[in-house]
Scaffold this motif. Structure first.
Motif, PDB file in Angstrom:
ATOM      1  N   GLY A  87      43.656  37.241  44.190  1.00 13.39           N
ATOM      2  CA  GLY A  87      43.425  35.796  44.195  1.00 13.39           C
ATOM      3  C   GLY A  87      42.014  35.451  43.758  1.00 13.39           C
ATOM      4  O   GLY A  87      41.793  34.507  42.983  1.00 13.39           O
ATOM      5  N   VAL A  90      41.790  36.137  39.880  1.00  8.41           N
ATOM      6  CA  VAL A  90      42.421  35.083  39.079  1.00  8.41           C
ATOM      7  C   VAL A  90      41.590  33.811  39.108  1.00  8.41           C
ATOM      8  O   VAL A  90      41.417  33.131  38.091  1.00  8.41           O
ATOM      9  CB  VAL A  90      43.855  34.811  39.583  1.00  8.41           C
ATOM     10  CG1 VAL A  90      44.458  33.605  38.865  1.00  8.41           C
ATOM     11  CG2 VAL A  90      44.733  36.038  39.362  1.00  8.41           C
ATOM     12  N   ALA A  91      41.040  33.471  40.272  1.00  8.21           N
ATOM     13  CA  ALA A  91      40.223  32.254  40.389  1.00  8.21           C
ATOM     14  C   ALA A  91      38.983  32.336  39.512  1.00  8.21           C
ATOM     15  O   ALA A  91      38.641  31.382  38.800  1.00  8.21           O
ATOM     16  CB  ALA A  91      39.833  32.032  41.848  1.00  8.21           C
ATOM     17  N   SER A  94      39.933  32.334  35.639  1.00  8.62           N
ATOM     18  CA  SER A  94      40.500  31.091  35.104  1.00  8.62           C
ATOM     19  C   SER A  94      39.624  29.874  35.336  1.00  8.62           C
ATOM     20  O   SER A  94      39.932  28.791  34.835  1.00  8.62           O
ATOM     21  CB  SER A  94      41.873  30.840  35.746  1.00  8.62           C
ATOM     22  OG  SER A  94      41.749  30.619  37.144  1.00  8.62           O
ATOM     23  N   TYR A  95      38.528  30.046  36.071  1.00 11.37           N
ATOM     24  CA  TYR A  95      37.732  28.879  36.465  1.00 11.37           C
ATOM     25  C   TYR A  95      37.080  28.196  35.263  1.00 11.37           C
ATOM     26  O   TYR A  95      37.113  26.974  35.125  1.00 11.37           O
ATOM     27  CB  TYR A  95      36.664  29.299  37.472  1.00 11.37           C
ATOM     28  CG  TYR A  95      35.792  28.155  37.922  1.00 11.37           C
ATOM     29  CD1 TYR A  95      36.310  27.105  38.665  1.00 11.37           C
ATOM     30  CD2 TYR A  95      34.435  28.123  37.587  1.00 11.37           C
ATOM     31  CE1 TYR A  95      35.517  26.049  39.068  1.00 11.37           C
ATOM     32  CE2 TYR A  95      33.638  27.072  37.993  1.00 11.37           C
ATOM     33  CZ  TYR A  95      34.174  26.043  38.732  1.00 11.37           C
ATOM     34  OH  TYR A  95      33.387  24.995  39.121  1.00 11.37           O
ATOM     35  N   ARG A 104      46.938  28.564  36.449  1.00  8.71           N
ATOM     36  CA  ARG A 104      47.130  28.878  37.866  1.00  8.71           C
ATOM     37  C   ARG A 104      48.452  28.351  38.428  1.00  8.71           C
ATOM     38  O   ARG A 104      48.864  28.756  39.510  1.00  8.71           O
ATOM     39  CB  ARG A 104      45.957  28.322  38.675  1.00  8.71           C
ATOM     40  CG  ARG A 104      44.634  28.989  38.364  1.00  8.71           C
ATOM     41  CD  ARG A 104      43.562  28.545  39.329  1.00  8.71           C
ATOM     42  NE  ARG A 104      43.165  27.164  39.143  1.00  8.71           N
ATOM     43  CZ  ARG A 104      42.167  26.762  38.357  1.00  8.71           C
ATOM     44  NH1 ARG A 104      41.483  27.669  37.676  1.00  8.71           N
ATOM     45  NH2 ARG A 104      41.864  25.479  38.241  1.00  8.71           N
ATOM     46  N   LEU A 162      49.497  35.021  46.377  1.00  9.44           N
ATOM     47  CA  LEU A 162      48.446  35.042  45.367  1.00  9.44           C
ATOM     48  C   LEU A 162      47.988  33.638  44.994  1.00  9.44           C
ATOM     49  O   LEU A 162      46.795  33.365  44.857  1.00  9.44           O
ATOM     50  CB  LEU A 162      48.941  35.790  44.127  1.00  9.44           C
ATOM     51  CG  LEU A 162      47.958  35.925  42.961  1.00  9.44           C
ATOM     52  CD1 LEU A 162      46.695  36.637  43.387  1.00  9.44           C
ATOM     53  CD2 LEU A 162      48.622  36.655  41.798  1.00  9.44           C
ATOM     54  N   ASN A 165      45.748  31.798  47.727  1.00 10.62           N
ATOM     55  CA  ASN A 165      44.417  32.398  47.784  1.00 10.62           C
ATOM     56  C   ASN A 165      43.598  32.039  46.551  1.00 10.62           C
ATOM     57  O   ASN A 165      42.397  31.776  46.649  1.00 10.62           O
ATOM     58  CB  ASN A 165      44.536  33.917  47.917  1.00 10.62           C
ATOM     59  CG  ASN A 165      45.009  34.340  49.290  1.00 10.62           C
ATOM     60  OD1 ASN A 165      44.673  33.722  50.299  1.00 10.62           O
ATOM     61  ND2 ASN A 165      45.811  35.384  49.347  1.00 10.62           N
ATOM     62  N   THR A 166      44.266  32.022  45.394  1.00  6.58           N
ATOM     63  CA  THR A 166      43.573  31.594  44.173  1.00  6.58           C
ATOM     64  C   THR A 166      43.074  30.167  44.314  1.00  6.58           C
ATOM     65  O   THR A 166      41.924  29.850  43.958  1.00  6.58           O
ATOM     66  CB  THR A 166      44.527  31.702  42.973  1.00  6.58           C
ATOM     67  OG1 THR A 166      44.941  33.063  42.805  1.00  6.58           O
ATOM     68  CG2 THR A 166      43.847  31.219  41.696  1.00  6.58           C
TER      69      THR A 166
END
Length: 281
Positions: A87, A90-91, A94-95, A104, A162, A165-166
């Motif tokens: 998570g 990925v955050a 992709s931020y 997301r 996931l 949490n992301t």
């Protein structure tokens, strides 16, 4: 105004006391009753018979309990590494992407399923003649052998958790002030060094919350295990929560099941305390 304020301050505990007593009663009365039952022999019909610590002595000699503890630890470690770790990854990735919110979205959709619904969806997929074996071209009993069945359920749990949490980590990233990041970039920091020395320390308060929630959830894992394997085959995929349920409501041994519940409560409370204490330090 000056005469009313001391009066309000004097009686402020009286305003809070009813709600506090109600909450305390709802929280602690069931636990105290469970703690009492753990010291008795009780089948749910006849009155409880006091036996002292017999149920806890029985716990020490129960091989199924060791299996439950092992599987529960696997859930704790797996949750920290997979749903929480992925998570965060990925955050972060992709931020800064243009349209990162749309990337997301697919991770968020599985969170709409409950643990029971998750088990109903994935059980036929991971069965011996399920889609997973057909697609992979293998002949693997994903839900039969231990600890393989626990790992398979962990992957299903990751698929669901996931996204949330992301999302929590993205909220943490959005709350970080821009100035320290821009200053670090001017000084030449980028990539891993920027994340390790600037972003990660600023996200620690939120990370403590996410990891704490994941820790408690993994310690009391029940619904997905019960739906997918019911703790089997045999008892090789049981967690402490599943053991508690089976001993109490399947075997009708409320005293022994209550002892497992007390053990689970103590383990969860102790793990939470040690983790939060470390974070405070």
């Amino acid at each position: 105004m000056s005469t009313r304020t001391p009066m309000l301050g004097r009686f402020r505990l009286g305003y809070v006391a009813p709600a506090a007593l109600l909450v305390a009663g709802l929280l602690y009365t069931p636990f105290l009753w469970t703690a009492y039952l753990s010291l008795t022999r009780y089948d749910g019909l006849a009155p409880p018979e006091w036996t002292g610590p017999r149920n806890f002595v029985k716990l020490l000699d129960d091989p199924a309990l060791l299996t439950s503890i092992r599987n529960t630890l696997l859930w704790v470690i797996g949750t920290m590494v997979l749903p929480v770790g992925l998570g965060l990854l990925v955050a972060v990735l992709s931020y800064d992407l243009k349209g990162g919110a749309w990337y997301r979205v697919p991770f968020m959709l599985p969170y709409a399923l409950s643990g029971a619904g998750l088990g109903l969806v994935w059980s036929p997929i991971l069965s011996h003649d399920g889609i997973a074996n057909q697609l992979l071209g293998v002949d693997t009993a994903f839900l039969q052998d231990a600890p393989q069945n626990t790992l398979a359920m962990l992957l299903v749990w990751t698929w669901q958790q996931l996204g949330v949490n992301t999302l929590l980590f993205v909220v943490g990233l959005q709350s970080i002030p821009k100035e320290p990041i821009e200053a670090a970039r001017i000084d030449g920091a980028s990539g891993w060094r920027l994340f390790r020395y600037v972003i990660w320390p600023l996200m620690r308060p939120l990370t403590a919350v996410v990891v704490g929630l994941a820790l408690v959830a993994s310690l009391k894992t029940f619904d997905i295990v019960w739906v997918m394997t019911q703790g089997g085959p045999g008892r090789n995929s049981e967690t402490l929560a599943v053991t508690m349920y089976k001993e109490t409501f399947v075997a009708s041994d409320y005293g022994y099941g209550s002892a497992v519940a007390v053990l689970l409560t103590v383990v969860t409370g102790l793990a939470s305390y040690l983790y939060l204490r470390r974070q405070v330090r």
